[in-house]
Enzyme design. Structure first.
Site, short mmCIF file in Angstrom:
data_model
loop_
_atom_site.label_atom_id
_atom_site.label_comp_id
_atom_site.label_asym_id
_atom_site.label_seq_id
_atom_site.Cartn_x
_atom_site.Cartn_y
_atom_site.Cartn_z
N HIS A 13 0.87 -1.19 0.00
CA HIS A 13 0.00 0.00 0.00
C HIS A 13 0.89 1.23 0.00
O HIS A 13 1.50 1.56 1.02
CB HIS A 13 -0.91 0.00 1.24
CG HIS A 13 -1.86 1.16 1.28
ND1 HIS A 13 -3.21 0.99 1.47
CD2 HIS A 13 -1.66 2.49 1.15
CE1 HIS A 13 -3.81 2.17 1.46
NE2 HIS A 13 -2.89 3.10 1.27
N HIS A 15 1.55 5.38 -1.67
CA HIS A 15 1.18 6.57 -2.46
C HIS A 15 2.43 7.17 -3.08
O HIS A 15 3.34 7.59 -2.35
CB HIS A 15 0.51 7.62 -1.57
CG HIS A 15 -0.77 7.14 -0.96
ND1 HIS A 15 -1.99 7.30 -1.58
CD2 HIS A 15 -1.01 6.46 0.18
CE1 HIS A 15 -2.94 6.76 -0.83
NE2 HIS A 15 -2.36 6.24 0.25
N LYS A 99 -9.23 -0.32 -5.73
CA LYS A 99 -9.29 0.35 -4.42
C LYS A 99 -10.66 0.96 -4.19
O LYS A 99 -11.16 1.71 -5.02
CB LYS A 99 -8.22 1.44 -4.37
CG LYS A 99 -8.18 2.23 -3.08
CD LYS A 99 -7.67 1.42 -1.90
CE LYS A 99 -7.84 2.13 -0.58
NZ LYS A 99 -6.70 2.88 -0.12
N HIS A 136 -10.45 1.02 1.93
CA HIS A 136 -10.25 2.02 2.99
C HIS A 136 -11.43 1.88 3.93
O HIS A 136 -12.53 2.32 3.61
CB HIS A 136 -10.16 3.44 2.41
CG HIS A 136 -9.88 4.46 3.47
ND1 HIS A 136 -8.68 5.13 3.58
CD2 HIS A 136 -10.63 4.90 4.51
CE1 HIS A 136 -8.71 5.93 4.62
NE2 HIS A 136 -9.89 5.82 5.21
N HIS A 174 -4.52 -0.67 5.95
CA HIS A 174 -4.07 0.11 7.12
C HIS A 174 -5.02 -0.02 8.32
O HIS A 174 -5.59 0.98 8.77
CB HIS A 174 -3.84 1.58 6.77
CG HIS A 174 -4.87 2.23 5.87
ND1 HIS A 174 -6.20 2.17 6.12
CD2 HIS A 174 -4.72 2.95 4.73
CE1 HIS A 174 -6.84 2.84 5.17
NE2 HIS A 174 -5.97 3.31 4.32
N ASP A 247 1.42 2.65 3.53
CA ASP A 247 0.58 3.84 3.35
C ASP A 247 1.45 5.10 3.41
O ASP A 247 0.98 6.17 3.82
CB ASP A 247 -0.54 3.91 4.40
CG ASP A 247 -1.64 4.88 3.98
OD1 ASP A 247 -1.69 5.28 2.82
OD2 ASP A 247 -2.46 5.25 4.85
O1 DOR Z 1 -3.25 9.38 5.77
C1 DOR Z 1 -3.64 9.10 4.66
N1 DOR Z 1 -3.10 9.66 3.55
N2 DOR Z 1 -4.61 8.20 4.54
C2 DOR Z 1 -5.16 7.93 3.36
O2 DOR Z 1 -6.06 7.14 3.32
C3 DOR Z 1 -4.75 8.66 2.14
C4 DOR Z 1 -3.40 9.17 2.26
C5 DOR Z 1 -3.04 10.18 1.19
O3 DOR Z 1 -3.30 9.92 0.01
O4 DOR Z 1 -2.51 11.21 1.53
ZN ZN Z 2 -3.37 5.08 1.63
#
Ligand code: DOR
Ligand code: ZN
Length: 345
Positions: A13, A15, A99, A136, A174, A247
């Site tokens: 997971h 970003h 997702k 999520h 998460h 995450d």
């Molecule tokens: O803390 C987070 N940041 N939780 C999420 O679900 C998304 C993520 C983000 O994309 O910044």
């Molecule tokens: Zn995330």
């Protein structure tokens, strides 16, 4: 033990964003990780096979020279997701999961799902072809307290979906509660859960005691200590239901330090050193490989990595407090403890 060699880990997971941010954060993950499930919450989101192919190409172009890092792409589920497009993207191995963001749950989730009956046919098709749904797991109802949103989601949304679409593979992303860890453990082979690095380290006091700490604010928000301890037990248990999904979610300091700051902890840089410290504290260094490198591939039906990394215990390791990006600095997660395990390839 002062040296530990494990298969190269994967991040289930992650970003990576796009543009300047992608260029700056990708090397931080590619340094230690072989593969990562790439979150699709760009603006606009990655919703079609074509979007995913183009995003994958941009990630490949941003990779450091010589890196073998492999992005595993996902689609962002909307009430308009086209089943044929999704099946085609899965068949050619372009996407590895879909997702589900409840609309409004977190960063860039406005296009998420409001009415779950509208995505039932998509979910049935995913069950047929064994394509996992990454969830999520928080309700977004105003009347539900933010600290209860995960537990309520399990009862009101997740459990009904799993009953309604038997055979659907689901990853509870998460997890932050004992409720989440218990539900994942009891869900059988079609249910897994990712656990982040930061939720093994912080509880809600870290965010709120002695002044508000925006860099510890993420979603789902860290809960009470008893939940953090339950997550540590789960991650270090050796149970294949649980695997690493950092995450890691970069936001510039300017966007974190606002009256309405963004959610996300950036842990790509020091995750493996933090995990080694946590697993050592729990007397479970022998379980680290399972959590970071074996359980994820088993759930996703992918081969395990053949190469290895070595963790060596010594003087506290140093890492930058911030990484510089073309969009501005991003603060690296501070675990508030010395880290003694350095990583070498
Ligand atoms: O803390 C987070 N940041 N939780 C999420 O679900 C998304 C993520 C983000 O994309 O910044
Ligand atoms: Zn995330």
């Amino acid at each position: 033990m002062t040296e530990l060699t494990i298969r190269r880990p994967d991040d289930w997971h992650l970003h990576l964003r796009d543009g300047e941010m992608l260029k700056a954060v990708l090397p931080e993950t590619a340094r230690h990780f072989a593969r990562a499930i790439i979150m699709p919450n760009l603006v606009p989101p990655v919703v079609t096979g074509k979007d995913a192919a183009e995003y994958r190409d941009r990630i490949m172009a941003a990779k450091p020279d010589g890196s073998k890092f492999q992005p595993l792409m996902t689609l962002y589920l909307t009430e308009e997701t086209d089943v044929r497009d999704l099946r085609a993207a899965a068949e050619i191995g372009l996407i590895h999961a879909v997702k589900l963001y409840p609309a409004g749950a977190t960063t860039n989730s406005a296009s998420g799902v409001r009415d779950f009956t509208k995505v039932k046919r998509v979910l049935e098709n995913m069950a047929q072809i064994g394509l996992p749904l990454c969830v999520h797991g928080e309700v977004t109802d105003d009347e539900i307290d933010i600290f209860d949103r995960e537990a309520v989601f399990i009862e009101r949304v997740l459990d009904p979906i799993r009953r309604d679409v038997p055979g659907l593979k689901v990853v509870m992303e998460h997890i932050t509660t004992k409720d989440g860890a218990d539900y994942a453990r009891e869900g059988g082979d079609n249910l897994g859960a990712t656990i982040t690095t930061h939720h093994l380290v912080i509880n809600r006091n870290h965010i709120l005691v002695g002044g508000i700490k925006p860099h510890y604010y993420c979603l789902p928000v860290a809960k009470r200590e008893e939940h953090r301890l339950a997550l540590r037990r789960a991650a270090t248990s050796g149970d294949p239901s649980y695997f690493l999904g950092t995450d890691s979610a970069p936001h510039t300091d300017a966007n974190k330090l606002l009256p309405c700051g963004c959610a996300g902890c950036f842990t790509a840089t020091n995750t493996m050193s933090i995990l080694a410290e946590v697993f050592e504290q729990e007397n479970a260094l022998d379980k680290l490989e399972g959590f970071a490198a074996l359980h994820g591939p088993a759930f996703y039906g992918l081969p395990v990595n053949q190469d290895t990394i070595t963790l060596t215990k010594g003087d506290p390791v140093t890492y930058p407090e911030k990484i510089e990006t073309g969009d501005g600095p991003v603060t690296v997660f501070d675990p508030q403890m010395p880290l003694h395990w350095s990583v070498s390839a």
